[in-house]
Design an enzyme around this catalytic site. Structure first.
Site, PDB file in Angstrom:
ATOM      1  N   GLU A  43     -16.403 -20.782  -1.175  1.00  0.00           N
ATOM      2  CA  GLU A  43     -15.274 -20.681  -2.104  1.00  0.00           C
ATOM      3  C   GLU A  43     -15.469 -21.710  -3.221  1.00  0.00           C
ATOM      4  O   GLU A  43     -15.907 -22.827  -2.977  1.00  0.00           O
ATOM      5  CB  GLU A  43     -13.965 -20.993  -1.355  1.00  0.00           C
ATOM      6  CG  GLU A  43     -12.740 -20.870  -2.251  1.00  0.00           C
ATOM      7  CD  GLU A  43     -11.428 -21.187  -1.518  1.00  0.00           C
ATOM      8  OE1 GLU A  43     -11.437 -21.989  -0.563  1.00  0.00           O
ATOM      9  OE2 GLU A  43     -10.387 -20.621  -1.910  1.00  0.00           O
ATOM     10  N   LYS A 112      -8.496 -13.333  -4.144  1.00  0.00           N
ATOM     11  CA  LYS A 112      -7.800 -13.883  -2.970  1.00  0.00           C
ATOM     12  C   LYS A 112      -6.380 -13.311  -2.883  1.00  0.00           C
ATOM     13  O   LYS A 112      -5.597 -13.417  -3.828  1.00  0.00           O
ATOM     14  CB  LYS A 112      -7.758 -15.401  -3.096  1.00  0.00           C
ATOM     15  CG  LYS A 112      -7.271 -16.153  -1.896  1.00  0.00           C
ATOM     16  CD  LYS A 112      -7.398 -17.652  -2.195  1.00  0.00           C
ATOM     17  CE  LYS A 112      -7.256 -18.527  -0.983  1.00  0.00           C
ATOM     18  NZ  LYS A 112      -7.594 -19.928  -1.332  1.00  0.00           N
ATOM     19  N   CYS A 153     -10.848 -17.778   2.275  1.00  0.00           N
ATOM     20  CA  CYS A 153     -10.208 -18.962   2.859  1.00  0.00           C
ATOM     21  C   CYS A 153      -8.854 -18.669   3.515  1.00  0.00           C
ATOM     22  O   CYS A 153      -8.813 -18.168   4.620  1.00  0.00           O
ATOM     23  CB  CYS A 153     -10.120 -20.075   1.815  1.00  0.00           C
ATOM     24  SG  CYS A 153     -10.059 -21.702   2.592  1.00  0.00           S
TER      25      CYS A 153
END
Ligand SMILES: O=C(O)CCC(=O)C(=O)O
Length: 275
Positions: A43, A112, A153
């Site tokens: 990331e 994301k 994440c």
């Protein structure tokens, strides 16, 4: 072929975008030379991680990072999961992972979905939503060996996303991520093993290397977990490449032995994909 080598590049990310891109490219070449067919970056691999950095480092897609990643995939004949970058699109910022195929074409663009907004008093407060907006779609791509799902994440904390990917036929989910010194030791490996076990598939996480002088200190520990829930390959917090040989037969074996996926009580509950 039912098995292939996966490589996770735990990159030491610096404040220099061009240096990050150059070093990522070098490590992708090394991983491919060592037989990797799918290579993943962490990331925010081209920028320090932090809401104050996102507007400065953000770029459009296509842009400088898109070109570097596309060439790295093509030059090395691999699938490249390009970690994530701060992306700017029509004035809105996203935390975005691009995936490229061996011909250099972009196969997926994952923004994301779940923004990292947490507040643990005395430990860590982080509000990605101060500068970023969430994506609204799922991101999978096909290889000759298996379908792969991508999350970023904080996305790993949402069991439903993992199940949607499993239901779409993914047998590997890759999460570029950057957990921290509070939630890393507590939850990083546990979440991967949980997602692997509840969906009986491979899960990989790929973090930046730790920089103790950074505003946000990453946990590191890039890891590959098997469909049985065991750790196949991992590392500590320094710059490294983690390799794992992924065997698709193992997915089928585990699913056959413990058939929870077909024992679900869809008459009582169901996870429904709306994307
Ligand atoms: O979920 C966590 O504890 C960390 C998440 C994170 O660092 C992120 O989403 O970037």
């Amino acid at each position: 072929m039912t098995s292939f080598r996966l490589a996770l590049i735990q990159l030491a990310v610096t404040a220099s975008k061009s240096d990050n891109l150059a070093r990522a490219t070098k490590f992708v070449r090394e991983a491919a030379t060592n037989g990797a067919k799918i290579v993943a970056l962490p990331e925010c691999f081209n920028s320090p991680y932090g809401t104050k950095y996102f507007p400065t480092y953000a770029e459009k897609i296509p842009g400088q990072s898109t070109e570097a990643l596309s060439s790295a995939a093509k030059d090395n004949n691999i699938f490249l999961i390009g970690g994530s970058i701060p992306e700017e699109d029509e004035g809105t910022l996203y935390n975005t992972c691009m995936v490229f195929g061996p011909d250099g074409h972009m196969l997926a663009k994952h923004r994301k979905v779940h923004l990292f907004d947490i507040d643990i008093p005395g430990k860590i407060r982080f509000q990605e939503s101060e500068t970023l907006s969430p994506g609204n779609s799922f991101s999978c791509f096909d290889t000759a060996d298996c379908k792969v799902g991508v999350g970023i994440c904080y996305d790993i904390r949402f069991a439903e996303l993992g199940q949607v990917y499993a239901d779409k036929g993914c047998k590997l989910i890759v999460y570029p991520g950057a957990f921290n010194m509070t939630t890393g030791p507590a939850h990083w490996e546990l979440l991967q093993r949980a997602r692997a076990l509840d969906n009986q598939l491979y899960v990989a996480t790929v973090s930046p290397a730790r920089d103790d002088s950074a505003g946000y200190v990453a946990w590191g520990h890039s890891t590959v977990v098997s469909p049985w829930g065991d750790v196949l390959a991992t590392t500590d917090h320094q710059e490294a490449i983690v390799y794992a040989d992924i065997d698709m037969k193992r997915v089928e074996e585990v699913r056959e032995q413990i058939p929870v996926r077909r024992q679900k009580r869809k008459d009582l509950y169901e996870v429904v994909s709306k994307g």
